[in-house]
Design a protein around this motif. Structure first.
Motif: not given
Length: 165
Positions: A1-23
């Motif tokens: 997906m070309d995203v790092n672990i920190c980005t995924v953690r931020n999604w999981e914890e609700g700290l940053s929104p996930i773009r629809s195409d990434d979702l």
């Protein structure tokens, strides 16, 4: 997906929104259909508890009403054809057939889909379609679902994501 672990953690914890195409890519990578999960986001009151045997009749009525209200018109027309069309089949039997099919393995569902596609092609060509002027299925979508289902069976998965190419 070309995203790092920190980005995924931020999604999981609700700290940053996930773009629809990434979702959607997330669901593709996980080989999951997004629809049942997205329904919970779109209509949490209707789809937060998907164990319908525990629902009251009022909850079922509301969930179904909310769901149908969100359906594209073309799919509403297809549903009405299944329920009321002059195809010669009992509407409750049609629904029971779909329900029984959903309770079979992915491999069984793929085989049924293959048979239906073949029968549809033959009946359309030979003029044996009982309602040739009625609304038709989205044959391209059906093919996409069949291919995704076949890939799921070969990968040992019980679910597929039928993203359009």
């Amino acid at each position: 997906m070309d995203v790092n672990i920190c980005t995924v953690r931020n999604w999981e914890e609700g700290l940053s929104p996930i773009r629809s195409d990434d979702l959607l890519m997330w669901f593709t990578v996980c080989k999951q259909s997004p629809w049942r999960w997205l329904q919970r986001i779109w209509m949490p009151s209707a789809f937060s508890d998907t164990d319908t045997p525990n629902w009251t009749d009022e909850q079922v009525d509301k969930a179904l009403s909310d769901y149908i209200a969100q359906m594209p018109s073309l799919y509403k027309r297809r549903l009405l054809y299944i329920l009321c069309g002059a195809h010669g089949s009992d509407w409750a039997g049609q629904i029971d057939l779909l329900c029984a099919n959903a309770h079979t393995s992915m491999q069984s569902r793929v085989r049924v889909c293959q048979a239906v596609i073949q029968n549809y092609r033959i009946d359309t060509v030979t003029g044996d379609d009982p309602c040739p002027e009625s609304i038709k299925p989205d044959f391209d979508r059906l093919q996409i679902c069949l291919q995704a289902g076949e890939a799921a069976v070969l990968a040992g998965d019980g679910e597929y994501n039928a993203r359009e190419k």
